[in-house]
Design an enzyme around this catalytic site. Structure first.
Site, PDB file in Angstrom:
ATOM      1  N   SER A 146       4.223  -5.461  10.940  1.00 22.52           N
ATOM      2  CA  SER A 146       5.321  -6.338  10.544  1.00 22.52           C
ATOM      3  C   SER A 146       6.516  -5.485  10.180  1.00 22.52           C
ATOM      4  O   SER A 146       6.374  -4.291   9.872  1.00 22.52           O
ATOM      5  CB  SER A 146       4.893  -7.174   9.329  1.00 22.52           C
ATOM      6  OG  SER A 146       5.992  -7.833   8.742  1.00 22.52           O
ATOM      7  N   TYR A 159       1.126  -7.835   0.980  1.00 26.03           N
ATOM      8  CA  TYR A 159       1.345  -7.852   2.423  1.00 26.03           C
ATOM      9  C   TYR A 159       2.006  -6.552   2.885  1.00 26.03           C
ATOM     10  O   TYR A 159       1.526  -5.896   3.816  1.00 26.03           O
ATOM     11  CB  TYR A 159       2.203  -9.057   2.795  1.00 26.03           C
ATOM     12  CG  TYR A 159       2.324  -9.275   4.289  1.00 26.03           C
ATOM     13  CD1 TYR A 159       1.251  -9.771   5.015  1.00 26.03           C
ATOM     14  CD2 TYR A 159       3.509  -8.993   4.967  1.00 26.03           C
ATOM     15  CE1 TYR A 159       1.354  -9.981   6.382  1.00 26.03           C
ATOM     16  CE2 TYR A 159       3.616  -9.207   6.330  1.00 26.03           C
ATOM     17  CZ  TYR A 159       2.537  -9.691   7.035  1.00 26.03           C
ATOM     18  OH  TYR A 159       2.633  -9.883   8.385  1.00 26.03           O
TER      19      TYR A 159
END
Length: 254
Positions: A146, A159
């Site tokens: 990401s 995350y």
């Protein structure tokens, strides 16, 4: 002198394993890889959803299988990859998120996010790599990371931490596996307009913050990931390993 040939983006004769393959990025990759000539094997915790997606691909005239697999069950991962492999391509896509400020994180949250995004990703990749090594075959492992593996954000400790770690893992795997002609890279998308991101963006102020970071001022579309997904899977990226392919609309540019 002959002209430089076009890059080869075909995947004919190759087999691709896609985790988290029933929806989102995994489902989009399955469509693209199948159309490029690969046999795709989609797995998800919900085997019925994975098989339903595979059936859509077969109905369009391409090769696909769907099956149930919880990638956090490492015994099942090793068993299924050994039984169904070897795989020329792995899209290591299964993942999760819990948006929490650092002061509210509990051990169970850490275990859920890091257990899937990092631990499971490592051992799925290891199982696929072992299959390629045993078969003496080259391959491409794509870890879905990401933009948050390159920057921080509010409530993103778990995350971002998992994705920063996945970036480091990818570089080390690339070094270990390069002598065997197995490439390992990450794909790093920004916010893509999907059913999974819409609830996150519905939080007051979230959409405005996100669009303020994406330099194009809009969310990404799933079809904007399909070219990068195909690039990393195909021989067109034969000199790429240990790399992070950012598809972030300029988010990390500053």
């Amino acid at each position: 002198m002959p002209l430089m040939p076009l890059p080869d983006l075909r995947l004919d004769g190759k087999r691709a394993l896609i985790t988290g393959g029933s929806r989102g990025i995994g489902a989009a990759a399955a469509d693209v890889y199948a159309q490029a000539g690969a046999e795709v094997l989609l797995c998800a915790r919900n085997g019925a959803e994975a098989e339903a997606k595979a059936a859509e691909i077969r109905a369009a005239g391409f090769l696909a299988q769907g099956f149930a697999l919880d990638v956090t069950d490492l015994t099942a991962v090793r068993r299924e990859v050994a039984a169904r492999g070897p795989f020329d391509i792995l899209l290591n896509n299964a993942g999760t998120n819990r948006i929490l400020p650092i002061q509210d994180i509990e051990e169970k949250d850490y275990d859920a996010v890091l257990g899937l995004n990092l631990k499971a990703a490592l051992f799925v990749a290891q199982a696929v790599a072992r299959g390629l090594l045993a078969a003496g075959k080259p391959g491409s492992i794509i870890n879905v990371s990401s933009q948050q593996g390159h920057t921080g954000g509010p409530g993103r400790s778990l995350y971002s931490g998992s994705k920063f770690a996945l970036e480091g893992l990818t570089k080390c795997m690339a070094i270990d596996l390069a002598p065997h002609n197995i490439r390992v890279n990450t794909l790093c998308p920004t916010f893509i307009d999907t059913e999974l991101t819409r609830p996150v963006l519905a939080v007051p102020g979230a959409r405005e913050r996100v669009l303020g970071k994406i330099k194009f001022g809009r969310l990404g579309q799933m079809e904007e990931l399909t070219g990068p997904l195909l690039l990393l899977a195909s021989d067109a990226s034969s000199l790429m390993t240990g790399s992070a392919l950012l598809v972030d609309g300029g988010w990390t540019a500053g």
